[in-house]
Each structure stands twice: as structure tokens, then as C-alpha cells.
Scaffold this motif. Structure first.
Motif, PDB file in Angstrom:
ATOM      1  N   LEU A  17      42.198  35.131  41.440  1.00  0.00           N
ATOM      2  CA  LEU A  17      41.111  34.908  42.390  1.00  0.00           C
ATOM      3  C   LEU A  17      39.848  35.665  41.973  1.00  0.00           C
ATOM      4  N   LEU A  18      40.009  36.875  41.469  1.00  0.00           N
ATOM      5  CA  LEU A  18      38.845  37.625  40.998  1.00  0.00           C
ATOM      6  C   LEU A  18      38.106  36.849  39.916  1.00  0.00           C
ATOM      7  N   ILE A  19      38.842  36.281  38.981  1.00  0.00           N
ATOM      8  CA  ILE A  19      38.230  35.540  37.874  1.00  0.00           C
ATOM      9  C   ILE A  19      37.538  34.277  38.382  1.00  0.00           C
ATOM     10  N   ILE A  20      38.232  33.503  39.223  1.00  0.00           N
ATOM     11  CA  ILE A  20      37.665  32.243  39.686  1.00  0.00           C
ATOM     12  C   ILE A  20      36.452  32.472  40.593  1.00  0.00           C
ATOM     13  N   VAL A  21      36.482  33.536  41.410  1.00  0.00           N
ATOM     14  CA  VAL A  21      35.329  33.862  42.259  1.00  0.00           C
ATOM     15  C   VAL A  21      34.152  34.315  41.395  1.00  0.00           C
ATOM     16  N   PHE A  22      34.439  35.110  40.376  1.00  0.00           N
ATOM     17  CA  PHE A  22      33.396  35.592  39.464  1.00  0.00           C
ATOM     18  C   PHE A  22      32.716  34.408  38.766  1.00  0.00           C
ATOM     19  N   VAL A  23      33.501  33.472  38.251  1.00  0.00           N
ATOM     20  CA  VAL A  23      32.940  32.309  37.551  1.00  0.00           C
ATOM     21  C   VAL A  23      32.166  31.413  38.514  1.00  0.00           C
ATOM     22  N   THR A 112      33.035  28.292  54.740  1.00  0.00           N
ATOM     23  CA  THR A 112      34.463  28.595  54.896  1.00  0.00           C
ATOM     24  C   THR A 112      34.954  29.517  53.786  1.00  0.00           C
ATOM     25  N   ILE A 113      34.543  29.226  52.551  1.00  0.00           N
ATOM     26  CA  ILE A 113      34.952  30.062  51.422  1.00  0.00           C
ATOM     27  C   ILE A 113      34.350  31.456  51.549  1.00  0.00           C
ATOM     28  N   GLY A 114      33.086  31.541  51.971  1.00  0.00           N
ATOM     29  CA  GLY A 114      32.451  32.847  52.162  1.00  0.00           C
ATOM     30  C   GLY A 114      33.190  33.686  53.181  1.00  0.00           C
ATOM     31  N   PHE A 115      33.597  33.063  54.275  1.00  0.00           N
ATOM     32  CA  PHE A 115      34.372  33.746  55.312  1.00  0.00           C
ATOM     33  C   PHE A 115      35.650  34.332  54.706  1.00  0.00           C
ATOM     34  N   ASN A 116      36.319  33.538  53.877  1.00  0.00           N
ATOM     35  CA  ASN A 116      37.586  33.981  53.302  1.00  0.00           C
ATOM     36  C   ASN A 116      37.408  34.974  52.158  1.00  0.00           C
ATOM     37  N   LEU A 117      36.290  34.919  51.454  1.00  0.00           N
ATOM     38  CA  LEU A 117      36.038  35.920  50.413  1.00  0.00           C
ATOM     39  C   LEU A 117      35.942  37.312  51.033  1.00  0.00           C
ATOM     40  N   SER A 118      35.269  37.409  52.167  1.00  0.00           N
ATOM     41  CA  SER A 118      35.211  38.692  52.867  1.00  0.00           C
ATOM     42  C   SER A 118      36.584  39.080  53.388  1.00  0.00           C
ATOM     43  N   ARG A 119      37.314  38.122  53.931  1.00  0.00           N
ATOM     44  CA  ARG A 119      38.627  38.409  54.495  1.00  0.00           C
ATOM     45  C   ARG A 119      39.604  38.898  53.434  1.00  0.00           C
ATOM     46  N   LEU A 120      39.477  38.340  52.222  1.00  0.00           N
ATOM     47  CA  LEU A 120      40.379  38.705  51.135  1.00  0.00           C
ATOM     48  C   LEU A 120      39.795  39.797  50.235  1.00  0.00           C
ATOM     49  N   LEU A 122      36.943  40.074  48.474  1.00  0.00           N
ATOM     50  CA  LEU A 122      36.445  39.605  47.181  1.00  0.00           C
ATOM     51  C   LEU A 122      34.923  39.551  47.129  1.00  0.00           C
ATOM     52  N   THR A 123      34.268  40.228  48.062  1.00  0.00           N
ATOM     53  CA  THR A 123      32.807  40.220  48.099  1.00  0.00           C
ATOM     54  C   THR A 123      32.205  40.836  46.847  1.00  0.00           C
ATOM     55  N   THR A 124      32.783  41.929  46.378  1.00  0.00           N
ATOM     56  CA  THR A 124      32.255  42.608  45.199  1.00  0.00           C
ATOM     57  C   THR A 124      32.300  41.706  43.970  1.00  0.00           C
ATOM     58  N   GLU A 423      36.809  46.934  49.759  1.00  0.00           N
ATOM     59  CA  GLU A 423      36.587  45.923  48.717  1.00  0.00           C
ATOM     60  C   GLU A 423      37.319  46.262  47.428  1.00  0.00           C
ATOM     61  N   LEU A 424      37.707  45.169  46.705  1.00  0.00           N
ATOM     62  CA  LEU A 424      38.290  45.331  45.389  1.00  0.00           C
ATOM     63  C   LEU A 424      37.191  45.647  44.395  1.00  0.00           C
TER      64      LEU A 424
END
Length: 424
Positions: A17-23, A112-120, A122-124, A423-424
Motif C-alpha cells: 500500500l505504501l508503494i501504490i499510494v506513493f506512485v 473515499t480513498i482520501g478518507f481511507n488513507l488517513s484511516r490506514l 498513509l497520509t505521509t 502516521e507511518l
């Protein structure tokens, strides 16, 4: 419905998830028009991210949000296709309505994805990917100003002079770069030399875009940034006060000298970056700067106001703006103002409620003393990006901006569904 922050338990899932969010965040710096729709590579990645979260049973969104969007969708589609065409005596255009609704559906997906990025947590990863992409594109854009590269120059320059990066509009590109500037100013830890170099690249890329509204936006944001910093100072020692006074007096002392050589300095900059001649007017003739050279907003704003007056409560729906605008002007265009654009399409009531809700997330996402520094930093950056979009919305239509809705989803989770996000 309360939603807690749920950390991913398996290390492999987290790394993926870190990689896919970063890309995905990198490609938020790119979009092009295809089939009448602004498409970005991040759209395809975010669909994959959505599927991945569903398969891992990690995708969540409060039921109230889904119900509101579904109800709004049904009402505005019915209104757009059946009520408005009869009211304004225009032919219903299902294709135009479908295209506009697809844009709305896509930005709700980003929300929706933004909501879940914070929840998981992954904002950083999102912030790092986005700012690296912005700085990289800014560097390439400045490079082709000195060393023209035929293929890149044709893609990254609008009218052979204005830098647009990999966007299709120089003004929107400049707003995106302003968002990256806010991240660079807030993000810690970050090497001072790297920070200054990256900020320099971002500022030069904004100037190279020739966006006068973005230059004003930079000044407004920097003023807000300095004020917010000053209000957070817990204790000002006599030494710090004396140093600040000397700095201010020193700046005041050199202003006459700077003004004396301003014309020569402007000439040097314009010679290297011809597009800066548009921005130069902000310093030499402000009134002309905001009205000449394609920057006039009076006509499109007036058209939007006419449309709003004709249907103030419910708006004119989706896919009808241009044909209805033709009844008021010969060559219609969008409002170049998010508040007017949404008021015309959604109606004043829904638009006001929407921006009241957005403002409530700004208030609720203020840094919390009990949280760690990383979480507070991310809260502040997300607030800053939202503020930048709210200011920029005065002169640009940003209602379909992906990053705005993504960040809004993050802000909603931070402000209304959690009080502690590490945050991670």
C-alpha cells in the motif's frame, strides 16, 4: 458512525500500500483531456487501490456519506435531464450530463480513498509522493527553459512559453505547485539545503507558469504561514525579539535600494523567462495585471451570476452550463470560480452547505497536543492544502480537482472520526 484508525497487520500489505499510494501521489501531478474528460494515470492506479482495499476488507466509509452522495446523484441527474431542458427550452444532452456525472463520480472516489488513507495511516506516503513529483516536474520545466528539449517542450509548455508541467492548464499547474510549497514549508525532518532548493524550484515553476493568480496565492499563503508560525511561539526571549527587530529594520533599510534596481532586475528575469512579463505587471501595474492578457474574469463571472439568478435554489444541474450560458453570451466558458460554478450547477443552498462542511473540517483538524509530532504535522499540511484550494477557487474552477477531494476526505477523517492518528 464512529470509525477507528485500523493499522494493517501484515507487513507485506503495508509495504504494498505504501508503494501504490506513493506512485498514485506522483501521478496526481499529471492529467490530460481524453474523450472530453481530464484523465490522469492516478485514476487507473486509484481503481487498483480501491479493488485492493475491498479485497483486504479495509475499505470503509460512513453510511451517511454514501446516502448523501447517492441521494444527490439521483436528484441532480433527474433535474439535469428532465427539469432543466424544459425550463430553459434546450435539448437534453445525456452524453454531456454523463460526462459531468462521471467527473463527479471520480472525485467522490478520490474522497473515499482520501478518507481511507488517513484511516490506514498513509497520509505521509501520499504527501511524500506528491511533493517529489511536483519538485521533479518543476525541475524539468525550468530545465527546458534553458535547454529546449523538443518533445518535452511541446508537452510541458502552453503557447510555447507558459509552463504547464504535465497538466493541461497553466493556472491549475501553478495551484498544484503551491500545494507542494506548503508541504515543503511544513514537512520535518528535511535537510535545509534540500528544502531551500526544492522551494526555489517550486517558486520558479510557478513564475514560469505565468499565472498571476498563483503568484498572488503564494503571497497570501506565505502571509498566513508566517502569522501561524508567530502565533505558535510559546516564549519570545529578549535576544529573539532584538534579532527579529534588527532583521525587520535591515529589510526596511534595503527596500529603497531594491526599488532603485527593480526595473533592471525585472528586465534580467524577463529576458531569461519571457513569460514573467505577465507576472511583472503585478509589481508595476496591478490593475492591468488582473484584467489584461486573458486574466479578465468579469465576463465569465457575470455569466455565472446570470445563471445563478435564473435558478438560484436547485441550479441548472450537470451538462447544461454551456448551452444555457450561450443564452447570455456569444462565446460561453466555465465560471473560472469554483463558488460560482457550483452555485450555478448545484444551487446556492447545496453549495453553501458544502462549503460550510468543508470549513468545519478545517476547524476540527487543528493540531492536538496529545498526538505525536508526525500526526500534527500532517494535520497542518492537509489544512494548508485545503486553504490553498479555497483561496485559489476564487479565480479558477477547481470543483473537479482530484487532489482537493482526496485531501478533503483526509481532512474529514482527521477532524470528525479520530483524535489520534500515528502516521507511518
Amino acid at each position: 458512525m464512529a470509525i477507528n484508525s485500523l493499522p494493517l497487520e501484515r507487513k507485506g500489505d503495508t509495504s504494498f500500500l505504501l508503494i501504490i499510494v506513493f506512485v498514485m501521489s506522483l501521478f496526481l501531478n499529471q492529467s490530460n483531456v481524453l474523450f472530453g474528460i481530464n484523465l490522469s494515470l492516478s485514476d487507473f492506479i486509484i481503481v487498483g487501490l480501491l479493488v485492493s482495499l475491498i479485497m483486504k476488507q479495509e475499505l470503509e466509509l460512513p453510511l451517511a456519506h454514501i446516502l448523501v452522495f447517492s441521494t444527490f446523484s439521483i436528484v441532480i441527474l433527474f433535474y439535469s435531464l428532465f427539469i432543466i431542458p424544459n425550463q430553459y427550452m434546450i435539448a437534453a444532452n445525456p452524453l454531456a450530463t454523463l460526462i459531468d456525472y462521471t467527473k463527479l463520480l471520480v472525485v467522490f472516489l478520490y474522497y473515499t480513498i482520501g478518507f481511507n488513507l488517513s484511516r490506514l495511516k498513509l497520509t505521509t506516503a501520499f504527501l511524500k509522493g506528491f511533493v517529489i513529483g511536483a519538485v521533479g516536474i518543476g525541475f524539468i520545466g525550468i530545465l527546458i527553459s534553458f535547454v529546449p528539449i523538443p518533445y518535452l517542450s511541446s508537452i510541458m509548455l502552453f503557447g510555447e512559453s507558459r509552463l504547464i508541467g504535465f497538466m493541461n492548464d497553466p493556472n491549475f499547474f501553478a495551484v498544484i505547485q503551491c500545494c507542494a510549497l506548503s508541504i515543503l514549508l511544513r514537512m520535518k525532518p528535511l535537510n535545509s539545503i534540500i528544502r531551500l532548493g526544492a522551494i526555489g524550484i517550486i517558486v520558479l515553476s510557478i513564475i514560469s507558469s505565468g499565472s498571476k493568480s498563483a503568484v498572488i496565492l503564494v503571497f497570501l499563503y506565505c502571509g498566513y504561514f508566517l502569522i501561524s508560525k508567530a502565533t505558535k511561539l510559546k516564549k519570545i526571549t529578549p535576544l529573539k525579539a532584538a534579532s527579529s527587530l534588527v532583521l525587520v529594520l535591515g529589510l526596511l533599510a534595503i527596500i529603497p535600494t531594491v526599488l532603485t534596481y527593480m526595473d533592471e532586475l525585472m528586465a534580467i528575469i524577463v529576458n531569461r523567462f519571457p513569460i514573467f512579463s505577465r507576472v511583472e505587471l503585478l509589481f508595476t501595474d496591478f490593475s492591468s495585471a488582473v484584467s489584461d492578457g486573458g486574466s479578465g474574469r468579469a465576463q465569465v463571472w457575470e455569466t455565472a451570476v446570470h445563471i445563478i439568478n435564473s435558478s438560484p435554489l436547485m441550479g441548472i444541474g450537470l451538462g447544461n452550463y454551456i448551452p444555457i450560458a450561450e443564452q447570455f453570451v456569444h462565446n460561453p466558458n466555465v465560471a473560472h470560480n469554483t463558488y460560482l460554478q457550483l452555485s450555478a450547477e448545484w444551487g446556492i443552498v447545496i453549495t453553501v452547505l458544502f462549503f460550510v462542511y468543508v470549513s468545519s473540517t478545517l476547524i476540527g483538524s487543528k493540531p492536538i497536543l496529545l498526538e505525536n509530532n508526525q500526526a500534527n504535522q500532517n494535520r497542518q499540511i492537509i489544512r494548508d492544502i485545503l486553504i490553498i484550494f479555497l483561496i485559489a477557487s476564487v479565480s479558477i474552477s477547481l470543483n473537479n480537482a482530484r487532489i482537493f477531494w482526496l485531501v478533503l476526505g483526509m481532512s474529514v477523517f482527521q477532524s470528525k472520526y479520530t483524535h489520534s492518528v500515528n502516521e507511518l
